[in-house]
Design a protein around this motif. Sequence first.
Motif, PDB file in Angstrom:
ATOM      1  N   PHE A   1     -29.028 -30.972  69.545  1.00  0.00           N
ATOM      2  CA  PHE A   1     -29.954 -29.853  69.525  1.00  0.00           C
ATOM      3  C   PHE A   1     -29.394 -28.927  68.532  1.00  0.00           C
ATOM      4  CE2 PHE A   1     -30.514 -25.484  71.648  1.00  0.00           C
ATOM      5  CZ  PHE A   1     -32.009 -25.470  71.295  1.00  0.00           C
ATOM      6  N   LEU A   2     -27.897 -28.783  68.164  1.00  0.00           N
ATOM      7  CA  LEU A   2     -27.565 -27.758  67.270  1.00  0.00           C
ATOM      8  C   LEU A   2     -28.069 -28.413  65.876  1.00  0.00           C
ATOM      9  CD1 LEU A   2     -24.152 -26.739  68.340  1.00  0.00           C
ATOM     10  CD2 LEU A   2     -26.246 -25.238  68.230  1.00  0.00           C
ATOM     11  N   ARG A   3     -28.015 -29.811  65.822  1.00  0.00           N
ATOM     12  CA  ARG A   3     -28.326 -30.399  64.402  1.00  0.00           C
ATOM     13  C   ARG A   3     -29.846 -30.207  64.016  1.00  0.00           C
ATOM     14  NH1 ARG A   3     -26.059 -35.023  65.629  1.00  0.00           N
ATOM     15  NH2 ARG A   3     -28.026 -36.150  66.396  1.00  0.00           N
ATOM     16  N   GLU A   4     -30.663 -30.089  65.341  1.00  0.00           N
ATOM     17  CA  GLU A   4     -32.048 -30.206  64.777  1.00  0.00           C
ATOM     18  C   GLU A   4     -32.379 -28.718  64.368  1.00  0.00           C
ATOM     19  OE1 GLU A   4     -35.916 -28.865  65.549  1.00  0.00           O
ATOM     20  OE2 GLU A   4     -34.376 -28.179  66.738  1.00  0.00           O
ATOM     21  N   ARG A   5     -31.630 -27.786  65.040  1.00  0.00           N
ATOM     22  CA  ARG A   5     -31.826 -26.312  64.735  1.00  0.00           C
ATOM     23  C   ARG A   5     -31.459 -25.931  63.380  1.00  0.00           C
ATOM     24  NH1 ARG A   5     -28.940 -22.862  69.021  1.00  0.00           N
ATOM     25  NH2 ARG A   5     -29.780 -21.082  68.023  1.00  0.00           N
ATOM     26  N   LEU A   6     -30.445 -26.633  62.769  1.00  0.00           N
ATOM     27  CA  LEU A   6     -29.806 -26.565  61.486  1.00  0.00           C
ATOM     28  C   LEU A   6     -30.744 -27.167  60.379  1.00  0.00           C
ATOM     29  CD1 LEU A   6     -26.081 -27.520  62.225  1.00  0.00           C
ATOM     30  CD2 LEU A   6     -26.746 -25.163  61.170  1.00  0.00           C
ATOM     31  N   THR A   7     -31.289 -28.211  60.935  1.00  0.00           N
ATOM     32  CA  THR A   7     -32.598 -28.823  59.934  1.00  0.00           C
ATOM     33  C   THR A   7     -33.651 -27.931  59.876  1.00  0.00           C
ATOM     34  OG1 THR A   7     -31.588 -31.119  60.779  1.00  0.00           O
ATOM     35  CG2 THR A   7     -33.893 -30.996  59.632  1.00  0.00           C
ATOM     36  N   ARG A   8     -34.165 -27.466  61.108  1.00  0.00           N
ATOM     37  CA  ARG A   8     -35.179 -26.562  60.979  1.00  0.00           C
ATOM     38  C   ARG A   8     -35.031 -25.214  60.365  1.00  0.00           C
ATOM     39  NH1 ARG A   8     -40.290 -26.515  61.205  1.00  0.00           N
ATOM     40  NH2 ARG A   8     -40.205 -28.234  62.592  1.00  0.00           N
ATOM     41  N   ALA A   9     -33.704 -24.650  60.133  1.00  0.00           N
ATOM     42  CA  ALA A   9     -33.455 -23.568  59.491  1.00  0.00           C
ATOM     43  C   ALA A   9     -33.528 -23.813  57.895  1.00  0.00           C
ATOM     44  CB  ALA A   9     -31.981 -23.172  59.612  1.00  0.00           C
ATOM     45  N   TRP A  10     -33.250 -25.151  57.431  1.00  0.00           N
ATOM     46  CA  TRP A  10     -33.467 -25.399  56.254  1.00  0.00           C
ATOM     47  C   TRP A  10     -34.693 -25.584  55.674  1.00  0.00           C
ATOM     48  CZ3 TRP A  10     -35.639 -29.670  53.967  1.00  0.00           C
ATOM     49  CH2 TRP A  10     -35.231 -29.877  52.448  1.00  0.00           C
ATOM     50  N   ILE A  11     -35.514 -26.451  56.485  1.00  0.00           N
ATOM     51  CA  ILE A  11     -36.966 -26.433  56.464  1.00  0.00           C
ATOM     52  C   ILE A  11     -37.530 -25.046  56.234  1.00  0.00           C
ATOM     53  CG2 ILE A  11     -39.308 -27.152  57.361  1.00  0.00           C
ATOM     54  CD1 ILE A  11     -37.589 -29.497  58.683  1.00  0.00           C
ATOM     55  N   ASP A  12     -37.530 -24.132  57.255  1.00  0.00           N
ATOM     56  CA  ASP A  12     -38.052 -22.851  57.025  1.00  0.00           C
ATOM     57  C   ASP A  12     -37.626 -22.042  55.809  1.00  0.00           C
ATOM     58  OD1 ASP A  12     -39.201 -23.399  59.420  1.00  0.00           O
ATOM     59  OD2 ASP A  12     -37.907 -22.165  60.830  1.00  0.00           O
ATOM     60  N   LEU A  13     -36.187 -22.176  55.356  1.00  0.00           N
ATOM     61  CA  LEU A  13     -35.861 -21.469  54.221  1.00  0.00           C
ATOM     62  C   LEU A  13     -36.742 -22.001  52.823  1.00  0.00           C
ATOM     63  CD1 LEU A  13     -34.191 -19.234  53.037  1.00  0.00           C
ATOM     64  CD2 LEU A  13     -32.271 -20.900  52.788  1.00  0.00           C
ATOM     65  N   THR A  14     -36.771 -23.419  53.004  1.00  0.00           N
ATOM     66  CA  THR A  14     -37.235 -23.963  51.813  1.00  0.00           C
ATOM     67  C   THR A  14     -38.948 -23.421  51.676  1.00  0.00           C
ATOM     68  OG1 THR A  14     -35.938 -26.084  52.098  1.00  0.00           O
ATOM     69  CG2 THR A  14     -38.197 -26.105  50.848  1.00  0.00           C
ATOM     70  N   VAL A  15     -39.554 -23.450  52.857  1.00  0.00           N
ATOM     71  CA  VAL A  15     -41.080 -23.081  52.818  1.00  0.00           C
ATOM     72  C   VAL A  15     -40.861 -21.092  52.573  1.00  0.00           C
ATOM     73  CG1 VAL A  15     -42.962 -22.163  54.353  1.00  0.00           C
ATOM     74  CG2 VAL A  15     -41.593 -24.564  54.743  1.00  0.00           C
ATOM     75  N   LEU A  16     -39.881 -20.506  52.942  1.00  0.00           N
ATOM     76  CA  LEU A  16     -39.881 -19.175  52.450  1.00  0.00           C
ATOM     77  C   LEU A  16     -39.651 -19.138  50.972  1.00  0.00           C
ATOM     78  CD1 LEU A  16     -39.604 -16.194  53.085  1.00  0.00           C
ATOM     79  CD2 LEU A  16     -37.317 -16.417  53.466  1.00  0.00           C
ATOM     80  N   ARG A  17     -38.861 -19.810  50.327  1.00  0.00           N
ATOM     81  CA  ARG A  17     -38.629 -19.868  48.842  1.00  0.00           C
ATOM     82  C   ARG A  17     -39.857 -20.253  48.092  1.00  0.00           C
ATOM     83  NH1 ARG A  17     -35.161 -19.906  44.598  1.00  0.00           N
ATOM     84  NH2 ARG A  17     -35.443 -21.493  43.030  1.00  0.00           N
ATOM     85  N   SER A  18     -40.562 -21.111  48.474  1.00  0.00           N
ATOM     86  CA  SER A  18     -41.824 -21.777  48.060  1.00  0.00           C
ATOM     87  C   SER A  18     -42.834 -20.500  48.047  1.00  0.00           C
ATOM     88  CB  SER A  18     -42.249 -22.936  48.478  1.00  0.00           C
ATOM     89  OG  SER A  18     -41.368 -24.051  48.461  1.00  0.00           O
ATOM     90  N   HIS A  19     -43.066 -20.001  49.274  1.00  0.00           N
ATOM     91  CA  HIS A  19     -44.126 -18.750  49.294  1.00  0.00           C
ATOM     92  C   HIS A  19     -43.701 -17.774  48.583  1.00  0.00           C
ATOM     93  CE1 HIS A  19     -46.700 -16.132  51.258  1.00  0.00           C
ATOM     94  NE2 HIS A  19     -45.808 -15.340  51.445  1.00  0.00           N
ATOM     95  N   THR A  20     -42.493 -17.447  48.276  1.00  0.00           N
ATOM     96  CA  THR A  20     -42.051 -16.402  47.523  1.00  0.00           C
ATOM     97  C   THR A  20     -42.364 -16.409  46.064  1.00  0.00           C
ATOM     98  OG1 THR A  20     -40.128 -15.703  48.903  1.00  0.00           O
ATOM     99  CG2 THR A  20     -39.875 -14.832  46.736  1.00  0.00           C
ATOM    100  N   LEU A  21     -42.022 -17.772  45.670  1.00  0.00           N
ATOM    101  CA  LEU A  21     -42.203 -17.968  44.044  1.00  0.00           C
ATOM    102  C   LEU A  21     -43.657 -18.005  43.747  1.00  0.00           C
ATOM    103  CD1 LEU A  21     -39.483 -20.941  43.852  1.00  0.00           C
ATOM    104  CD2 LEU A  21     -39.248 -18.393  42.827  1.00  0.00           C
ATOM    105  N   ARG A  22     -44.432 -18.643  44.819  1.00  0.00           N
ATOM    106  CA  ARG A  22     -45.939 -18.663  44.451  1.00  0.00           C
ATOM    107  C   ARG A  22     -46.462 -17.425  44.351  1.00  0.00           C
ATOM    108  NH1 ARG A  22     -46.907 -21.654  48.496  1.00  0.00           N
ATOM    109  NH2 ARG A  22     -47.796 -20.018  50.149  1.00  0.00           N
ATOM    110  N   SER A  23     -45.840 -16.373  45.077  1.00  0.00           N
ATOM    111  CA  SER A  23     -46.558 -15.056  45.224  1.00  0.00           C
ATOM    112  C   SER A  23     -46.056 -14.112  43.979  1.00  0.00           C
ATOM    113  CB  SER A  23     -45.915 -14.414  46.634  1.00  0.00           C
ATOM    114  OG  SER A  23     -46.422 -14.817  47.653  1.00  0.00           O
ATOM    115  N   LEU A  24     -44.889 -14.434  43.695  1.00  0.00           N
ATOM    116  CA  LEU A  24     -44.480 -13.798  42.411  1.00  0.00           C
ATOM    117  C   LEU A  24     -45.096 -14.165  41.360  1.00  0.00           C
ATOM    118  CD1 LEU A  24     -40.613 -13.854  42.852  1.00  0.00           C
ATOM    119  CD2 LEU A  24     -41.744 -11.793  42.841  1.00  0.00           C
ATOM    120  N   ALA A  25     -45.407 -15.376  41.152  1.00  0.00           N
ATOM    121  CA  ALA A  25     -46.359 -16.127  40.077  1.00  0.00           C
ATOM    122  C   ALA A  25     -47.754 -15.632  40.128  1.00  0.00           C
ATOM    123  CB  ALA A  25     -45.939 -17.545  39.817  1.00  0.00           C
ATOM    124  N   ALA A  26     -48.385 -15.079  41.213  1.00  0.00           N
ATOM    125  CA  ALA A  26     -49.688 -14.648  41.247  1.00  0.00           C
ATOM    126  C   ALA A  26     -49.852 -13.648  40.415  1.00  0.00           C
ATOM    127  CB  ALA A  26     -50.083 -14.358  42.764  1.00  0.00           C
TER     128      ALA A  26
END
Length: 380
Positions: A276-301
């Motif tokens: 359960f903890l391992r899944e949550r750590l993985t989910r945190a990594w995925i969510d942070l990757t999505v946040l970074r991609s969204h931020t870079l895309r928004s800055l480049a707009a």
Amino acid sequence: MDDEAFRREIRDWLAANITDDVRGAGGPGRENEAFPQRLAFARRLAAAGWTTLAWPVAHGGRGASLAQQVIFHEEYAKAGAPSRVDHIGTTMVGPTLMDHGTPEQQRRFLPALAAVDELWCQGYSEPGAGSDLAGVTTRARLDGDRWVLTGQKVWTSLAHVADWCFVLARTEPVPDGGPRHRGLSYLLVPMRQPGVTVRPIRQLTGDSEFNEVFFDEARTEADLVVGRPGDGWKVAMATLAYERGAATVGQQIGFQRDLDDLVALARRTGAAADPFLRERLTRAWIDLTVLRSHTLRSLAAPQVPPGNPSVVKLLWTRWRQGLGELAMDVVAAGDAGDEAGRWERLFLFSRADTIYGGSNEIQRGIVAERVLGLPRQRRP
């Protein structure tokens, strides 16, 4: 200079200038940590021209491209450089004065901002007007060649070390039936004067980087209003927009470092064996990757997408609060030893993330009304 050469330049400079007394110092809930040493580092950074990297050349900056600004913040965070003591001045006040200040204001303040000779704080929130910023009641009246301010601000970061404060104050009464944001003015106020009292607020973390600020007939020069008197709302909103620029990329690199360290702790203590903890750590990594991609895309707009600053605020605050909660579960699942204090501090401070800088409830209202076109929320 191409981007890779630029990356090598900042990486080499940081490697040569970050000393053990400032490495990793400061940050949320720790802004008083090694403050004199961090101030000295900020001035070395300024002398090398890194502080005003994003400023136009005409105002003493390097006019760096967006890609180079992102590279700088990435390398700054990766190197374990200290939390900046000058970010309010160089990231928020400087750009505001470039776009909305008079030539005289620019000549007076920009050189001192660039050299980190003067530190700034933000006078927005009040006890009865936090996220509902249009409800500020601090008043300023023009008395001859000076504005005279009376009122109270709260949650004022680093006010106890600041030389100046940019203050949103009411200079005209609210028009009958009109919008409350009319009649507000954006004033530049010296902190070190009679009539200004600063009281630190002790936080759950034990630190006191936030403060109450009381203005009791405090004064500032009549020409230190940015924009027209009564038009301060527009200037204040512009300042908040500057705050959420390329520096958010560096913030997210810091988040990544926290997550990496938490994963390492979970592996070392055996907590990662819990599926359960391992899944949550993985989910945190995925969510942070999505946040970074969204931020870079928004800055480049070409233009900031409507409501995007609110969306980014909602994303990162919930992510960081989730990391704090996850950290507590990882600590509870194994022997964290001396590291436990770090994660307890992160958890405690993260509870405020969804409140300061515009509460998440307000951000959702902005997205609903200004992006989705939903009916305006009833307000008392």
